[in-house]
Structure formats: C-alpha cells, structure tokens
Design an enzyme around this catalytic site. Structure first.
Site, PDB file in Angstrom:
ATOM      1  N   GLN A  64       0.829  -1.188   0.000  1.00 51.05           N
ATOM      2  CA  GLN A  64       0.000   0.000   0.000  1.00 51.05           C
ATOM      3  C   GLN A  64       0.870   1.247   0.000  1.00 51.05           C
ATOM      4  OE1 GLN A  64      -3.075  -0.582   2.799  1.00 51.05           O
ATOM      5  NE2 GLN A  64      -4.091   1.373   2.458  1.00 51.05           N
ATOM      6  N   SER A 119       4.798  -5.618   3.297  1.00 48.19           N
ATOM      7  CA  SER A 119       3.470  -5.576   3.905  1.00 48.19           C
ATOM      8  C   SER A 119       2.466  -6.338   3.040  1.00 48.19           C
ATOM      9  CB  SER A 119       3.049  -4.117   4.133  1.00 48.19           C
ATOM     10  OG  SER A 119       1.878  -4.040   4.915  1.00 48.19           O
ATOM     11  N   LEU A 120       1.466  -5.660   2.468  1.00 48.63           N
ATOM     12  CA  LEU A 120       0.496  -6.322   1.602  1.00 48.63           C
ATOM     13  C   LEU A 120       1.183  -7.108   0.493  1.00 48.63           C
ATOM     14  CD1 LEU A 120      -1.123  -5.795  -1.366  1.00 48.63           C
ATOM     15  CD2 LEU A 120      -2.337  -6.849   0.524  1.00 48.63           C
ATOM     16  N   ARG A 122      -8.697  -8.576   5.113  1.00 53.78           N
ATOM     17  CA  ARG A 122      -7.596  -7.981   5.875  1.00 53.78           C
ATOM     18  C   ARG A 122      -7.765  -6.462   5.933  1.00 53.78           C
ATOM     19  NH1 ARG A 122      -2.411  -5.846   4.355  1.00 53.78           N
ATOM     20  NH2 ARG A 122      -0.690  -6.391   5.773  1.00 53.78           N
ATOM     21  N   HIS A 133       0.607  -2.143  11.313  1.00 45.30           N
ATOM     22  CA  HIS A 133       1.755  -2.826  11.895  1.00 45.30           C
ATOM     23  C   HIS A 133       2.079  -2.437  13.328  1.00 45.30           C
ATOM     24  CE1 HIS A 133       2.434  -4.691   8.057  1.00 45.30           C
ATOM     25  NE2 HIS A 133       2.453  -3.518   7.475  1.00 45.30           N
ATOM     26  N   GLN A 187       1.814 -10.359  11.139  1.00 43.19           N
ATOM     27  CA  GLN A 187       2.270  -9.250  10.299  1.00 43.19           C
ATOM     28  C   GLN A 187       1.443  -7.995  10.531  1.00 43.19           C
ATOM     29  OE1 GLN A 187       0.941  -8.400   6.464  1.00 43.19           O
ATOM     30  NE2 GLN A 187       2.913  -8.792   5.471  1.00 43.19           N
TER      31      GLN A 187
END
Length: 315
Positions: free
Chosen positions: A13, A94-95, A119, A203, A252
């Site tokens: 993202q 991340s994603l 998510r 996060h 995560q």
C-alpha cells in the site's frame, strides 16, 4: 547472472496511483484479465477504479489492497508469458507479501483477493477513523526512533513499525502520540518527520484485534508451502511449515516490517538482482539505499519489462 541470483519483490500500500499499469495493459492482455478476475471476487470493477479513479477512492484501504495484489500478480503473469525466469526467492512489503505468496504458488489468486479484502476491512475497523495514524522519520538511527517512541507514548500506542531503509523508519499508533513523536524527532535532528496520509496505523499493536479475526480467516484458507523461498516481514526469514506461515501472516498485521533485514536475507541467499513487480519504484529506491550492490529493476510498463527480461535473460 544465474537464476539463483534473481529475486522478485512486490510493493504494498502506498505505491498505487490512478492509471497504474495502463501502458502495460495496452500491450499485455494478462493485466486486464487479472483485474477482471479480482473484480469477479469482489463484485466491483477494480480495473475501472485503478485506471479512472478517483484517487480518493483508490486510496481507501479496502480498495488499495486488492488493487495492489492484482497489479503485482498481473506483472508476474506478463513476466511469465514472456518466458521470464523463475526467481530463486521472493519477498513483499506488507500487503506485497500476499502477492509474493500467490506468485510462489502458496496461495490461490482468488482466495488471496478475498483474503486481502477482509484484511483491509479488519484493519480499517480496528481503529476508529481519525484515532490512529503513521509518520515517516528520516535521518535518525533505528535505536533513536525506538527510544523516541517509548518516551513519547505517554500511555498511548506509539511504535516503530517499518524499518524501510537505513535511517528511514515509519512510526504508527494513536494520532496524538504520533504527532508528539514527529515533533520530538525534529527536535533531536531528524532530517524529515512528516505525518503520512493514511487512515490506518498499520503494523502497530492497535491492529491486534483485527489480527485475531484475520487468524480465523487464515485458518479457513487453503495454503501450500511456496515453490521457493519467500522472506516474511515479521522474521526476515522463510517459513518451513503451514502453521508458521499462517502465524506470520496474522502477526504481520501488528508487527514491524523488517524490510532492511529482508533485503539482507535475500542478499545472503546469493541474490544480486531484484525485480520490483508492480506500480512505482518505491522498493527499488529502498533497495539502493539498503544494498547499493544489488541491482533493482522496477517493472510496471512495457519498457521496464523489456529491460528486466534483457538483463536477466541468462537466469
């Protein structure tokens, strides 16, 4: 170079933009086909949103995450359609870790679209709008930022959450605490300290409630071990069993993205070239700061694809 020196990395993202992959879509039908497949899962036109916007809607977490997943998978499919080499390892920011797992054969694409949409929904729901945020801190050492967060939390949540490059750390938590952190960072000599235009404090521990619910969805999702090594954000290491893989994806959500260590892990595997598959050049820029000796090749248009294929043709 040899195949063992090639990795694929996938952005998350923040790399999205209206019009992303338009040029690639004009040359490769796989792009629109991938977005059409994702749109069928979601019940809304993801390609139209990616190409026409508006940007405010594309930037909403619930739209950004499936759009970035589709973009990374689309680039991967174009790569493979041209006979591009299978990389020796993968990672995603991340994603982007979900994109890596799809491309490594650990997670079905349609399953992944539904999973990342959930998510995103859980992340957005975990913290009331306006209560949490993130900020980028440039020019301070990791330890300085961690110490600063501890000092400025003052009973709120304030954590270092993205270790993106040397002296480039993102903090997240309750808005008031993040604002205190930004002010304090400037006082102690940060080159730059700015709030990020995000609606979710990703996060950090504010995401724990969402992670618990995501774990239920992960438990019901079919996963396989990837065909090759995938370096995970939480540990900067690979997972050798499905229980650990599911655990890492859940953790995560509220754990730091250890991107510097992840790139170093790829380097220790012998990786010398990283193809960034997806819109933008964010990971390529970070990669140059982390390890100037590792070549970064962003691929989001036909010219970038041709260049990457040429430079890795012997892989």
């Amino acid at each position: 170079m040899t195949r063992t020196q090639l990795a694929f990395v996938f952005p998350g993202q923040g790399s999205q933009s209206v019009g992303m992959l338009n040029a690639l879509a004009d040359a490769y039908p796989q792009v629109r086909e991938t977005f059409t497949e994702a749109s069928g899962v979601l019940g809304r036109d993801l390609w139209s949103l990616a190409t026409e916007g508006p940007a405010e809607q594309l930037d909403q977490t619930e739209n950004t995450q499936p759009a970035m997943l589709a973009a990374g998978v689309a680039v991967w499919r174009c790569w493979r359609s041209r006979g591009g080499a299978m990389p020796a390892a993968m990672a995603g920011h991340s994603l982007g870790e979900y994109t890596a797992l799809v491309c490594a054969g650990a997670l079905g694409f349609q399953d992944a679209v539904g999973l990342v949409a959930e998510r995103a929904r859980l992340m957005q729901a975990a913290v009331p709008a306006g209560q949490g945020t993130m900020a980028a801190i440039l020019g301070l050492e990791n330890a300085q930022v961690v110490s600063l967060c501890a000092e400025q939390a003052q009973g709120d949540v304030l954590e270092a959450v993205n270790f993106n490059a040397p002296r480039q750390v993102v903090i997240a938590g309750d808005r008031a605490a993040v604002e205190r952190g930004v002010a304090a960072a400037k006082v102690v000599g940060a080159r730059r300290a700015v709030l990020l235009p995000v609606s979710v404090p990703s996060h950090c521990s504010l995401m724990r409630g969402g992670a618990e619910q995501l774990a239920e969805r992960l438990a019901a999702t079919q996963l396989r071990l990837p065909r090759g090594p995938v370096v995970h954000n939480v540990t900067a290491a690979t997972a050798d069993n499905l229980e650990l893989l599911r655990s890492l994806l859940g953790r995560q959500l509220y754990s730091p993205v250890r991107w510097v260590e992840s790139i170093c892990a790829l380097r220790s595997m012998g990786i010398r070239v990283a193809v960034e598959a997806g819109p933008g050049k964010v990971l390529a820029g970070l990669g140059r700061r982390i390890d100037p000796m590792m070549k970064s090749l962003p691929v989001f248009d036909p010219a970038g694809l041709d260049k990457a294929l040429e430079l890795t043709r012997d892989a």
